[in-house]
Enzyme design. Structure first.
Site, mmCIF file in Angstrom:
data_model
loop_
_atom_site.group_PDB
_atom_site.id
_atom_site.type_symbol
_atom_site.label_atom_id
_atom_site.label_comp_id
_atom_site.label_asym_id
_atom_site.label_seq_id
_atom_site.Cartn_x
_atom_site.Cartn_y
_atom_site.Cartn_z
ATOM 1 N N LYS A 285 -47.011 99.832 29.825
ATOM 2 C CA LYS A 285 -48.470 99.759 29.675
ATOM 3 C C LYS A 285 -49.039 101.009 30.336
ATOM 4 C CE LYS A 285 -52.088 98.625 31.336
ATOM 5 N NZ LYS A 285 -53.232 99.562 31.552
ATOM 6 N N GLU B 268 -45.323 101.335 43.738
ATOM 7 C CA GLU B 268 -45.567 102.647 44.335
ATOM 8 C C GLU B 268 -47.082 102.777 44.432
ATOM 9 O OE1 GLU B 268 -46.705 105.941 44.931
ATOM 10 O OE2 GLU B 268 -45.853 106.683 43.044
ATOM 11 N N CYS C 280 -51.035 110.343 44.993
ATOM 12 C CA CYS C 280 -50.781 109.320 46.013
ATOM 13 C C CYS C 280 -50.201 109.981 47.264
ATOM 14 C CB CYS C 280 -49.858 108.251 45.475
ATOM 15 S SG CYS C 280 -48.405 108.916 44.669
ATOM 16 N N GLU D 203 -58.032 106.016 50.979
ATOM 17 C CA GLU D 203 -57.527 106.992 50.010
ATOM 18 C C GLU D 203 -58.725 107.444 49.161
ATOM 19 O OE1 GLU D 203 -54.871 105.515 46.784
ATOM 20 O OE2 GLU D 203 -53.573 107.158 47.413
HETATM 21 P P1 NAI Z 1 -55.314 100.731 39.301
HETATM 22 O O1 NAI Z 1 -54.245 100.437 40.294
HETATM 23 O O2 NAI Z 1 -56.292 99.647 39.058
HETATM 24 O O3 NAI Z 1 -54.635 101.126 37.885
HETATM 25 C C1 NAI Z 1 -53.307 101.524 37.731
HETATM 26 C C2 NAI Z 1 -52.693 100.797 36.541
HETATM 27 O O4 NAI Z 1 -52.747 99.392 36.773
HETATM 28 C C3 NAI Z 1 -53.426 101.032 35.213
HETATM 29 O O5 NAI Z 1 -52.486 101.059 34.162
HETATM 30 C C4 NAI Z 1 -54.285 99.788 35.098
HETATM 31 O O6 NAI Z 1 -54.648 99.479 33.769
HETATM 32 C C5 NAI Z 1 -53.373 98.726 35.679
HETATM 33 N N1 NAI Z 1 -54.052 97.523 36.162
HETATM 34 C C6 NAI Z 1 -55.309 97.415 36.657
HETATM 35 N N2 NAI Z 1 -55.576 96.129 36.950
HETATM 36 C C7 NAI Z 1 -54.475 95.409 36.651
HETATM 37 C C8 NAI Z 1 -54.139 94.019 36.730
HETATM 38 N N3 NAI Z 1 -55.016 93.111 37.162
HETATM 39 N N4 NAI Z 1 -52.904 93.636 36.341
HETATM 40 C C9 NAI Z 1 -52.008 94.526 35.906
HETATM 41 N N5 NAI Z 1 -52.276 95.843 35.784
HETATM 42 C C10 NAI Z 1 -53.489 96.292 36.155
HETATM 43 O O7 NAI Z 1 -56.014 102.056 39.768
HETATM 44 P P2 NAI Z 1 -57.395 102.737 39.293
HETATM 45 O O8 NAI Z 1 -58.453 101.691 39.190
HETATM 46 O O9 NAI Z 1 -57.136 103.560 38.115
HETATM 47 O O10 NAI Z 1 -57.717 103.682 40.534
HETATM 48 C C11 NAI Z 1 -58.241 103.133 41.742
HETATM 49 C C12 NAI Z 1 -57.648 103.805 42.944
HETATM 50 O O11 NAI Z 1 -56.248 103.561 42.970
HETATM 51 C C13 NAI Z 1 -57.757 105.311 42.987
HETATM 52 O O12 NAI Z 1 -58.977 105.731 43.503
HETATM 53 C C14 NAI Z 1 -56.622 105.669 43.886
HETATM 54 O O13 NAI Z 1 -57.019 105.540 45.226
HETATM 55 C C15 NAI Z 1 -55.572 104.632 43.575
HETATM 56 N N6 NAI Z 1 -54.550 105.131 42.645
HETATM 57 C C16 NAI Z 1 -53.311 105.422 43.138
HETATM 58 C C17 NAI Z 1 -52.347 105.941 42.310
HETATM 59 C C18 NAI Z 1 -51.001 106.271 42.805
HETATM 60 O O14 NAI Z 1 -50.363 107.180 42.281
HETATM 61 N N7 NAI Z 1 -50.448 105.555 43.779
HETATM 62 C C19 NAI Z 1 -52.612 106.247 40.907
HETATM 63 C C20 NAI Z 1 -53.938 105.849 40.455
HETATM 64 C C21 NAI Z 1 -54.846 105.325 41.322
#
Ligand code: NAI
Ligand code: MG
Length: 539
Positions: free
Chosen positions: A230, A306, A340, A437
């Site tokens: 996904k 991660e 990250c 973050e």
């Molecule tokens: P997110 O963690 O919500 O999204 C990442 C993935 O998870 C996307 O594919 C999203 O569609 C999916 N997702 C979201 N809600 C879900 C659920 N309930 N069940 C299963 N999958 C779900 O992150 P978002 O909203 O894009 O960014 C928010 C913050 O997260 C950023 O500001 C940053 O601080 C952090 N982040 C960290 C990352 C990393 O590499 N560790 C990458 C992206 C965001």
């Protein structure tokens, strides 16, 4: 500087860059000259955008080897972060599409050729895929830059070559995975078989769409699993494109299925699916908790996570200051700060603090912000309006909490999601900008007096993903590398992300490791096989 680091990193990762690319620029070339003349000008660079050199071909879900519409017939827009305009409408997967994709992956695992194929054959398909990635390097890079806002140079010269490297690395593992012969007590021949887990569910973010694709899909397929991926709703395009290439390379249908869509619908359906045997997630810590809970509530599938970070970057009094300034800049500003791993708490020894802050500010002021398709641009827009607003809110919070704003602090230009490279000094540990973050181009510089103090402060966070250490003293380096509670410690370097180096977090930065030999255990079951020995004399 960032560009120079990228290229030097790249040259270590690759033996030969793709032929279609121009030679690597050398320090002092026009890129660096240009950088100085464009400091923070609200120039027309982001008003007149370059048309990306690629067309959008694949927008449907990739299920069982075919591109198909969403079950609901719905689509969702994906945007160009340079302007906020729609690039394409993409099939919007939900629980029904996830179910179809999981069925295809299940069938491909239970009945299809993939897990039964010789490991050497699997390896050869992955190697052919890597060759196709290299052949289409520039189109893939253009899609990645367009959908994400990262610079085309970074995508074309670093990330897409790394994508090929990652698949070659995992192709190399495919036929080297095997169990042990175990000297058990009693008259038994005992062996372990390392078998694939089954169907993997993989949920990835938008900051490095294809590298996250490789970190997930590479080990899963090398171990003989099938997968449903996904992608992030902000960046669905590049995975579909390379998914097509993978099938061209000979991947059997159903082995890799890609569903675009939103987290609470498609993502949650995947994490909670009863026929998914393992889930891997990269993204925010909050969503990671949800994924873990969904996995636990459904079928107790094992989970690797991660997640976020608030990584310390420690500059000791004996460090090469110019080098430390450059690396601290790279550690934070690389990929628009959307990493990250970002070194987002820069701790500098009090004896070199003033010098460091002055130089860090100067470097940030010289950073070229603009259209990521223009040569020499180092920083493009943030991914979307949500992240853009969130970062600006953190900047306001830094100002309100009395950190010193050295430079930046505002949006760049008048359209899209560009933010000025921002540096805060006199940051204190209890400020929000030193705790959360931010995921944007905002550097926070803190002051410390001695090593024990900085160890305590660096570890006083819920995160534990990475750390940077700058010192010339081997004893100081040894003390810090052992004392810091983080999954990676880079000494006198940063952001070294080769395929062979394991990556993952302590504490709330995650569970498990990706890349390297450690990533394989996430995708393998271990079966003990016990057979009595009829003739104990030959034990
Ligand atoms: P997110 O963690 O919500 O999204 C990442 C993935 O998870 C996307 O594919 C999203 O569609 C999916 N997702 C979201 N809600 C879900 C659920 N309930 N069940 C299963 N999958 C779900 O992150 P978002 O909203 O894009 O960014 C928010 C913050 O997260 C950023 O500001 C940053 O601080 C952090 N982040 C960290 C990352 C990393 O590499 N560790 C990458 C992206 C965001
Ligand atoms: Mg987009």
């Amino acid at each position: 500087m960032a560009a120079r680091r990228i290229y030097s990193l790249l040259s270590r990762v690759l033996s030969s860059p793709p032929a279609s690319l121009s030679p690597l620029p050398t320090p002092g070339s026009c890129i660096y000259g240009k950088r100085i003349s464009t400091r923070f000008s609200t120039s027309t660079t982001v008003e007149e955008l370059i048309a990306p050199p690629v067309e959008i071909t694949y927008t449907k879900n990739l299920i069982n080897g075919h591109f198909v519409d969403a079950a609901s017939g719905k689509t969702f827009p994906t945007y160009d972060p340079r302007s906020g305009e729609v690039i394409a409408h993409v099939a919007e997967g939900n629980a029904e599409d996830i179910d179809r994709a999981v069925s295809a992956a299940r069938k491909a695992f239970d009945e299809g050729p993939w897990p039964k194929m010789t490991a050497y054959e699997r390896s050869r398909i992955m190697l052919r895929f890597a060759d196709l990635i290299e052949k289409h390097n520039d189109e893939i890079a253009a899609l990645e830059a367009w959908d994400n806002g990262k610079t085309y140079e970074q995508a074309a010269m670093l990330e897409i070559p790394m994508l090929a490297r990652l698949f070659r690395y995992y192709a190399g593992w495919a036929d080297k995975i095997h169990g042990l012969t175990v000297p058990a007590d009693g008259n038994y021949h005992v062996q372990t078989l390392h078998e694939p887990i089954g169907v993997a569910g993989q949920i990835i973010p938008w900051n490095f769409p294809l590298l996250m694709f490789a970190w997930k899909v590479g080990p899963a397929l090398a171990c003989g699993n099938t997968t449903v991926l996904k992608t992030a709703e902000q960046t669905p395009l590049s995975a579909l494109y390379v998914g097509k290439l993978f099938h061209e390379a000979g991947l059997p249908p159903g082995v890799l299925n890609i569903v675009s869509g939103y987290g609470p619908t498609a993502g949650a359906a995947l994490a909670s699916h009863m026929d998914v045997d393992k889930v891997a997630f990269t993204g925010s810590t909050g969503t990671g908790k949800i994924v873990l809970e969904l996995a636990a509530r459904s079928n107790l599938k094992p989970v690797t996570l991660e997640l976020g970070g608030k990584s310390p970057f420690i500059v000791c009094d004996d460090a090469d200051i110019d080098k430390a300034v450059e690396f601290a800049h790279f550690a934070l500003f690389f990929n628009q700060g959307q990493c990250c791993a970002a070194g987002s708490r820069t701790y500098v020894h009090e004896s070199v603090y003033e010098e460091f802050v002055a130089k860090a500010k100067e470097l940030a002021m010289r950073r070229v912000v603009g259209d990521p398709f223009k040569t020499g641009v180092e920083q493009g827009p943030q991914i979307d309006s949500e992240q853009f607003k969130r970062i600006l809110k953190y900047i306001r919070s830094g100002i309100e909490s009395n950190a010193t704003l050295e430079c930046g602090g505002e949006r760049f230009g008048s359209k899209g999601y560009f933010i000025q490279p921002t540096v805060f000094s006199n940051v204190k540990d209890d400020m929000l900008i030193a705790q959360d973050e931010i995921f944007g181009p905002v550097q926070s510089i803190l002051k410390f007096k001695d090593i024990d103090e900085v160890i305590r402060r660096a570890n006083a966070t819920r995160y534990g993903l990475t750390a940077g250490v700058f010192t010339k003293n081997i004893d100081t380096a040894n003390t810090l590398t052992r004392a810091l509670r983080a999954g990676t410690v880079w000494v006198n370097c940063f952001n070294v992300f080769d395929a062979a180096v394991p990556y993952g977090g302590y504490k709330m930065s995650g569970i498990g490791r990706e890349k390297g030999i450690y990533s394989l255990t996430n995708y393998l079951e271990v079966k003990a096989v016990v057979t009595p020995l009829e003739n104990p004399a030959w034990l």
